[in-house]
Write a protein that holds these residues in place. Sequence first.
Motif, PDB file in Angstrom:
ATOM      1  N   VAL A 132       0.834  -1.201   0.000  1.00  0.00           N
ATOM      2  CA  VAL A 132       0.000   0.000   0.000  1.00  0.00           C
ATOM      3  C   VAL A 132       0.870   1.252   0.000  1.00  0.00           C
ATOM      4  CG1 VAL A 132      -1.683   1.333   1.335  1.00  0.00           C
ATOM      5  CG2 VAL A 132      -1.973  -1.146   1.062  1.00  0.00           C
ATOM      6  N   ILE A 133       1.948   1.232   0.773  1.00  0.00           N
ATOM      7  CA  ILE A 133       2.879   2.367   0.768  1.00  0.00           C
ATOM      8  C   ILE A 133       3.421   2.586  -0.638  1.00  0.00           C
ATOM      9  CG2 ILE A 133       5.142   3.156   1.583  1.00  0.00           C
ATOM     10  CD1 ILE A 133       4.536   1.829   4.244  1.00  0.00           C
ATOM     11  N   TRP A 134       3.807   1.506  -1.298  1.00  0.00           N
ATOM     12  CA  TRP A 134       4.298   1.597  -2.668  1.00  0.00           C
ATOM     13  C   TRP A 134       3.264   2.222  -3.582  1.00  0.00           C
ATOM     14  CZ3 TRP A 134       2.220  -1.115  -6.908  1.00  0.00           C
ATOM     15  CH2 TRP A 134       2.944  -0.996  -8.102  1.00  0.00           C
ATOM     16  N   ASN A 135       1.995   1.801  -3.443  1.00  0.00           N
ATOM     17  CA  ASN A 135       0.943   2.334  -4.305  1.00  0.00           C
ATOM     18  C   ASN A 135       0.722   3.833  -4.060  1.00  0.00           C
ATOM     19  OD1 ASN A 135      -1.703   0.051  -5.326  1.00  0.00           O
ATOM     20  ND2 ASN A 135      -0.541   1.527  -6.492  1.00  0.00           N
ATOM     21  N   ILE A 136       0.768   4.249  -2.804  1.00  0.00           N
ATOM     22  CA  ILE A 136       0.614   5.675  -2.497  1.00  0.00           C
ATOM     23  C   ILE A 136       1.766   6.472  -3.094  1.00  0.00           C
ATOM     24  CG2 ILE A 136       0.571   7.387  -0.645  1.00  0.00           C
ATOM     25  CD1 ILE A 136      -0.742   5.254   1.140  1.00  0.00           C
ATOM     26  N   PRO A 180      -6.172 -21.187  -5.909  1.00  0.00           N
ATOM     27  CA  PRO A 180      -6.004 -20.573  -4.592  1.00  0.00           C
ATOM     28  C   PRO A 180      -4.614 -20.886  -4.047  1.00  0.00           C
ATOM     29  CG  PRO A 180      -8.163 -21.594  -4.768  1.00  0.00           C
ATOM     30  CD  PRO A 180      -7.410 -21.987  -6.003  1.00  0.00           C
ATOM     31  N   TYR A 181      -3.958 -19.864  -3.502  1.00  0.00           N
ATOM     32  CA  TYR A 181      -2.568 -20.027  -3.066  1.00  0.00           C
ATOM     33  C   TYR A 181      -2.491 -19.993  -1.538  1.00  0.00           C
ATOM     34  CZ  TYR A 181      -2.831 -14.909  -2.760  1.00  0.00           C
ATOM     35  OH  TYR A 181      -3.201 -13.626  -2.462  1.00  0.00           O
ATOM     36  N   PRO A 182      -1.384 -20.424  -0.941  1.00  0.00           N
ATOM     37  CA  PRO A 182      -1.280 -20.501   0.520  1.00  0.00           C
ATOM     38  C   PRO A 182      -1.525 -19.165   1.204  1.00  0.00           C
ATOM     39  CG  PRO A 182       0.504 -21.715  -0.509  1.00  0.00           C
ATOM     40  CD  PRO A 182      -0.196 -20.976  -1.613  1.00  0.00           C
ATOM     41  N   ALA A 183      -2.270 -19.198   2.295  1.00  0.00           N
ATOM     42  CA  ALA A 183      -2.595 -17.974   3.026  1.00  0.00           C
ATOM     43  C   ALA A 183      -1.345 -17.287   3.562  1.00  0.00           C
ATOM     44  CB  ALA A 183      -3.547 -18.301   4.181  1.00  0.00           C
ATOM     45  N   GLU A 184      -0.261 -18.040   3.719  1.00  0.00           N
ATOM     46  CA  GLU A 184       0.973 -17.456   4.246  1.00  0.00           C
ATOM     47  C   GLU A 184       1.661 -16.534   3.225  1.00  0.00           C
ATOM     48  OE1 GLU A 184      -0.187 -21.002   6.390  1.00  0.00           O
ATOM     49  OE2 GLU A 184       0.244 -20.680   4.252  1.00  0.00           O
ATOM     50  N   GLU A 185       1.306 -16.658   1.948  1.00  0.00           N
ATOM     51  CA  GLU A 185       1.905 -15.812   0.912  1.00  0.00           C
ATOM     52  C   GLU A 185       1.118 -14.514   0.794  1.00  0.00           C
ATOM     53  OE1 GLU A 185       2.238 -17.903  -2.767  1.00  0.00           O
ATOM     54  OE2 GLU A 185       3.175 -19.671  -1.853  1.00  0.00           O
ATOM     55  N   ARG A 186       1.822 -13.382   0.751  1.00  0.00           N
ATOM     56  CA  ARG A 186       1.161 -12.075   0.706  1.00  0.00           C
ATOM     57  C   ARG A 186       0.406 -11.885  -0.610  1.00  0.00           C
ATOM     58  NH1 ARG A 186       3.153  -8.577   4.685  1.00  0.00           N
ATOM     59  NH2 ARG A 186       2.455  -6.775   3.492  1.00  0.00           N
ATOM     60  N   TYR A 187       0.954 -12.393  -1.689  1.00  0.00           N
ATOM     61  CA  TYR A 187       0.332 -12.288  -3.001  1.00  0.00           C
ATOM     62  C   TYR A 187       1.042 -13.243  -3.952  1.00  0.00           C
ATOM     63  CZ  TYR A 187       4.350  -9.169  -3.585  1.00  0.00           C
ATOM     64  OH  TYR A 187       5.622  -8.651  -3.602  1.00  0.00           O
ATOM     65  N   VAL A 188       0.466 -13.438  -5.122  1.00  0.00           N
ATOM     66  CA  VAL A 188       1.067 -14.315  -6.124  1.00  0.00           C
ATOM     67  C   VAL A 188       2.251 -13.599  -6.762  1.00  0.00           C
ATOM     68  CG1 VAL A 188       0.695 -15.511  -8.313  1.00  0.00           C
ATOM     69  CG2 VAL A 188      -1.113 -15.488  -6.580  1.00  0.00           C
ATOM     70  N   SER A 189       3.402 -14.244  -6.768  1.00  0.00           N
ATOM     71  CA  SER A 189       4.607 -13.610  -7.303  1.00  0.00           C
ATOM     72  C   SER A 189       5.164 -14.328  -8.532  1.00  0.00           C
ATOM     73  CB  SER A 189       5.700 -13.554  -6.227  1.00  0.00           C
ATOM     74  OG  SER A 189       6.018 -14.867  -5.774  1.00  0.00           O
ATOM     75  N   ARG A 190       4.533 -15.444  -8.914  1.00  0.00           N
ATOM     76  CA  ARG A 190       5.060 -16.230 -10.027  1.00  0.00           C
ATOM     77  C   ARG A 190       3.909 -16.972 -10.708  1.00  0.00           C
ATOM     78  NH1 ARG A 190      10.220 -17.861 -11.284  1.00  0.00           N
ATOM     79  NH2 ARG A 190      10.494 -19.827 -12.386  1.00  0.00           N
ATOM     80  N   ILE A 191       3.856 -16.908 -12.037  1.00  0.00           N
ATOM     81  CA  ILE A 191       2.817 -17.601 -12.801  1.00  0.00           C
ATOM     82  C   ILE A 191       3.459 -18.328 -13.969  1.00  0.00           C
ATOM     83  CG2 ILE A 191       0.726 -17.375 -14.206  1.00  0.00           C
ATOM     84  CD1 ILE A 191       0.054 -14.855 -12.665  1.00  0.00           C
ATOM     85  N   ARG A 194       7.026 -17.735 -14.561  1.00  0.00           N
ATOM     86  CA  ARG A 194       7.489 -16.370 -14.796  1.00  0.00           C
ATOM     87  C   ARG A 194       7.322 -15.533 -13.545  1.00  0.00           C
ATOM     88  NH1 ARG A 194       5.202 -11.514 -16.394  1.00  0.00           N
ATOM     89  NH2 ARG A 194       3.127 -12.464 -16.550  1.00  0.00           N
ATOM     90  N   ASP A 195       8.384 -14.840 -13.117  1.00  0.00           N
ATOM     91  CA  ASP A 195       8.317 -13.946 -11.961  1.00  0.00           C
ATOM     92  C   ASP A 195       7.541 -12.688 -12.330  1.00  0.00           C
ATOM     93  OD1 ASP A 195       9.803 -15.629 -10.328  1.00  0.00           O
ATOM     94  OD2 ASP A 195      11.709 -14.761 -10.980  1.00  0.00           O
ATOM     95  N   LEU A 196       6.700 -12.228 -11.421  1.00  0.00           N
ATOM     96  CA  LEU A 196       5.898 -11.030 -11.651  1.00  0.00           C
ATOM     97  C   LEU A 196       6.607  -9.803 -11.089  1.00  0.00           C
ATOM     98  CD1 LEU A 196       2.353 -12.422 -10.766  1.00  0.00           C
ATOM     99  CD2 LEU A 196       3.588 -12.501 -12.938  1.00  0.00           C
ATOM    100  N   ALA A 197       6.390  -8.667 -11.716  1.00  0.00           N
ATOM    101  CA  ALA A 197       7.112  -7.450 -11.336  1.00  0.00           C
ATOM    102  C   ALA A 197       6.520  -6.780 -10.101  1.00  0.00           C
ATOM    103  CB  ALA A 197       7.125  -6.466 -12.505  1.00  0.00           C
ATOM    104  N   THR A 198       5.168  -6.782  -9.969  1.00  0.00           N
ATOM    105  CA  THR A 198       4.534  -6.112  -8.836  1.00  0.00           C
ATOM    106  C   THR A 198       3.448  -7.006  -8.251  1.00  0.00           C
ATOM    107  OG1 THR A 198       2.669  -5.038  -9.967  1.00  0.00           O
ATOM    108  CG2 THR A 198       4.831  -3.953 -10.135  1.00  0.00           C
ATOM    109  N   TYR A 199       2.922  -6.596  -7.112  1.00  0.00           N
ATOM    110  CA  TYR A 199       1.892  -7.397  -6.458  1.00  0.00           C
ATOM    111  C   TYR A 199       0.535  -7.285  -7.155  1.00  0.00           C
ATOM    112  CZ  TYR A 199      -0.697  -3.600  -4.051  1.00  0.00           C
ATOM    113  OH  TYR A 199      -1.476  -2.509  -3.751  1.00  0.00           O
ATOM    114  N   LEU A 200       0.423  -6.391  -8.125  1.00  0.00           N
ATOM    115  CA  LEU A 200      -0.833  -6.233  -8.856  1.00  0.00           C
ATOM    116  C   LEU A 200      -0.932  -7.126 -10.083  1.00  0.00           C
ATOM    117  CD1 LEU A 200      -1.199  -2.327  -8.818  1.00  0.00           C
ATOM    118  CD2 LEU A 200      -2.463  -3.975  -7.424  1.00  0.00           C
ATOM    119  N   ASP A 201       0.208  -7.601 -10.581  1.00  0.00           N
ATOM    120  CA  ASP A 201       0.237  -8.264 -11.887  1.00  0.00           C
ATOM    121  C   ASP A 201      -0.760  -9.413 -12.013  1.00  0.00           C
ATOM    122  OD1 ASP A 201       2.391  -6.545 -11.925  1.00  0.00           O
ATOM    123  OD2 ASP A 201       3.713  -7.930 -12.974  1.00  0.00           O
ATOM    124  N   TRP A 202      -0.902 -10.211 -10.966  1.00  0.00           N
ATOM    125  CA  TRP A 202      -1.716 -11.415 -11.080  1.00  0.00           C
ATOM    126  C   TRP A 202      -3.214 -11.112 -11.068  1.00  0.00           C
ATOM    127  CZ3 TRP A 202      -4.927 -14.050  -7.424  1.00  0.00           C
ATOM    128  CH2 TRP A 202      -5.059 -13.403  -6.190  1.00  0.00           C
TER     129      TRP A 202
END
Length: 271
Positions: A132-136, A180-191, A194-202
Motif C-alpha cells: 500500500v505504501i508503494w501504491n501511495i 487458490p494459493y497458501p494464506a501465508e503468501e502475501r500475493y502471487v509472485s510467479r505464474i 514467470r516472476d511477476l514485477a509487482t503485487y498487482l500483476d496477477w
Amino acid sequence: MHGQTLSVIGPLARSVADAGLGLAAMARFDARDPLSRPLPEIDFAVAARQPFQPTRMAFSADLGLAELEPEIRDVVVDAAARLARAGATVTNEAPDLSAADNAFRTLRAHQFAAARSELLAGPERDLIKPEVIWNIEQGLKLTSAEISRATREQARCRANLLAFLDREEFLVSATAPVPPYPAEERYVSRIAGRDLATYLDWLILGYAITVTGCPAISIPCGFTRSGLPVGLQIIGKPCFEARLLSVAAWCETVLGCRMARPIDPKEMTGP
C-alpha cells in the motif's frame, strides 16, 4: 459520497442464488451519489433463481492480457466447451482491453495518493503494509498528463467492451490465473514459471474489467487435480446485473460446481 469507480462492494456467496439475495439486500438508489442508479424492475434475488440460457457468449481464457497456469487454462477451456454443448453459441473472441493495465495502475495509484497520502507522514505508516505504501508513493509521482492519459485509456476500454458486448452479449474468462494459493503468501509472485514485477500483476483479469465499469460475477467451474476450485468470470453490460445473475445461474446449473459448503482442506486429495 465519492465518485471513484475502481472499488465496489458486492456479495460473496456459495451459490448464484445466495449472491442474488445478498445483492438485493445491498443495492439501493441514493440520489446523493452521482453513480447510483435506480434498481431494475426484477429483484436481484428473483433473477438469480431464474436460469437464463444466453444466445451468444464470447470466451477468452486470458482476455488476451494474462499469463495463466496451464491447469487453470485447461479447466476454463473445458467449462466453455460444456456451455457450448449445453446450447449456448460460444465464440473464441476478446475485446481490445490492452490499455486497461496502464489505466488501472495509474488511476489506482492516484486514488491511493488522494485518499491516504497523509498516512505516510504519521505514526500510522508503520501499520501499513508495504504494498500500500508503494501504491501511495506511485500516486504521488504522477503528473497531470499521466492521469489524463489514463482517463482516456479507461474511456477507450469501456467503449471497446460495450461495442463487443453489443455483438456477443456476454464475455467469459478465467477469474484468476492461478489456483487458490497458501494464506501465508502475501500475493502471487510467479505464474507459469514467470516472476511477476509487482503485487498487482496477477490481478489483471479482474481489474481489466473493473476499468470498464461493467458488472461481472465469478462462479466455480471445475477443480484442479488437487481439488482446489477454479473460477469462471462472466461479464455483462452495465446496469444488466439482473440478467447477468440469471445467465450465471444457468452456467452454474450446466457446470454443476456449486459449492454447497466450505471446503475442508483435510478432505482434499492430491494427485
